[in-house]
Design an enzyme around this catalytic site. Structure first.
Site, short mmCIF file in Angstrom:
data_model
loop_
_atom_site.label_atom_id
_atom_site.label_comp_id
_atom_site.label_asym_id
_atom_site.label_seq_id
_atom_site.Cartn_x
_atom_site.Cartn_y
_atom_site.Cartn_z
N THR A 1 -4.99 9.13 -5.48
CA THR A 1 -4.83 9.53 -4.08
C THR A 1 -3.83 10.67 -3.92
OG1 THR A 1 -5.36 7.28 -3.36
CG2 THR A 1 -4.21 8.69 -1.78
N GLU B 1 0.83 -1.20 0.00
CA GLU B 1 0.00 0.00 0.00
C GLU B 1 0.86 1.25 0.00
OE1 GLU B 1 -3.93 1.98 0.97
OE2 GLU B 1 -2.89 0.88 -0.59
#
Length: 313
Positions: free
Chosen positions: A184, A132
């Site tokens: 993001t 991640e």
């Protein structure tokens, strides 16, 4: 080796839940990623195939979150075997549904099974975070609910910092995902570097109210807290097509509140029954399509199980 291949599933997630930036996350039932992980005789990790990404994700194992998470786990164990990873993306990229977290988690869950399950589910968190981190840094607001299921408070990146929260029995959700990518890093670039003391006090108070509402099963109070963000949503609202229109539309169709899923553009409406959730999802999808924006929408609930192994052989 007990198994030569293992297949797993990891659910979609939404982070923040409105006011809880980087500290709250929720797993969603239905949507998610699948992965099949198999042993190779050679020591390399190979991404042999990715379905559902329209060719956007890197096949280079050093740049792919699934491979990076798997490598972290093998390195920790001193395991020299190679892997073949086949990833099936059920989640759109840059959608606010935890796509990168799901890729990392689903691979690690499958690999743990291949290895004979040496780790508990909670012990897998650090390996998932390594993948991640490639996309959005070391924070667990998507990874933790994807791995563990439910609604979680994320006070850090270690297992002892993750706290499961109650799930009200009548909590239903209407999810709309317009076909507009919001990476993001782009969404984070819009955030203020500093906030006033007054906003800090307000924001922390609303997080407290949200958690209290979950414990009491009070959806009206929960919705009010979710919509009380004075820091993140105002900064990102321009990235969400028709945000204010969708909030008003959702409420006209019976929703209690509407919040942005993570960095967006996914929008999640809080509802008190399945019928209302279906009606709100359909209304939002129609409204986006009338605005010439492709959109997928569905009624869903909280996924309590988190990532699961589907089969091993």
């Amino acid at each position: 080796m007990v198994f030569s291949s293992a297949e797993a599933f990891a659910p979609a997630t939404v982070a923040n839940l409105g006011v809880g930036f980087d500290i709250l996350g929720m797993a969603l039932a239905g949507m998610g990623d699948r992965a099949t992980v198999s042993w190779r005789d050679a020591p390399e990790i190979v991404i042999s195939r990715i379905d559902g990404d329209d060719g956007q994700l890197p096949r280079d194992p050093k740049l792919n979150v699934a491979a990076v998470s798997a490598r972290a786990m093998l390195t920790h164990l001193g395991e020299r075997h190679g892997l073949d990873i086949h990833l099936v993306k059920g989640l759109p990229l840059a959608s606010g549904l935890g796509s990168s977290a799901a890729s990392a988690v689903v691979t690690v869950i499958a690999l743990n099974k291949l290895l004979g399950s040496p780790f508990t589910r909670e012990q897998l968190l650090p390996f998932c975070l390594e993948g991640e981190a490639l996309v959005s840094g070391y924070h667990a607001d998507n990874v933790a609910p994807c791995l563990l299921g439910g609604i979680v408070l994320v006070a850090g990146i270690t297992v002892d910092a993750i706290q499961a929260l109650p799930i009200p029995t009548n909590l239903h959700l209407a999810l709309a995902t317009p076909a507009v990518a919001v990476p993001t890093n782009q969404a984070r670039a819009l955030l203020p570097g500093n906030v006033s003391l007054a906003k800090l006090i307000h924001q922390t108070g609303m997080v407290g109210k949200l958690i209290d509402a979950l414990h009491r099963g009070d959806l009206q109070a929960l919705g009010a807290a979710m919509e009380s963000d004075q820091v993140i949503e105002p900064a990102r609202a321009s990235l969400m097509p028709l945000l204010s229109e969708m909030r008003a539309l959702a409420k006209r169709n019976g929703a209690i509140a509407l919040f942005i899923g993570g960095a967006g553009p996914a929008l999640c409406a809080l509802c008190d029954c399945a019928e209302v959730a279906r009606q709100v999802a359909a209304a939002m999808q129609s409204a986006y399509q009338e605005a010439n924006i492709q959109c997928s929408a569905q009624a869903t609930r909280v996924d309590r199980a988190g990532a699961v192994v589907l089969r091993a052989y």
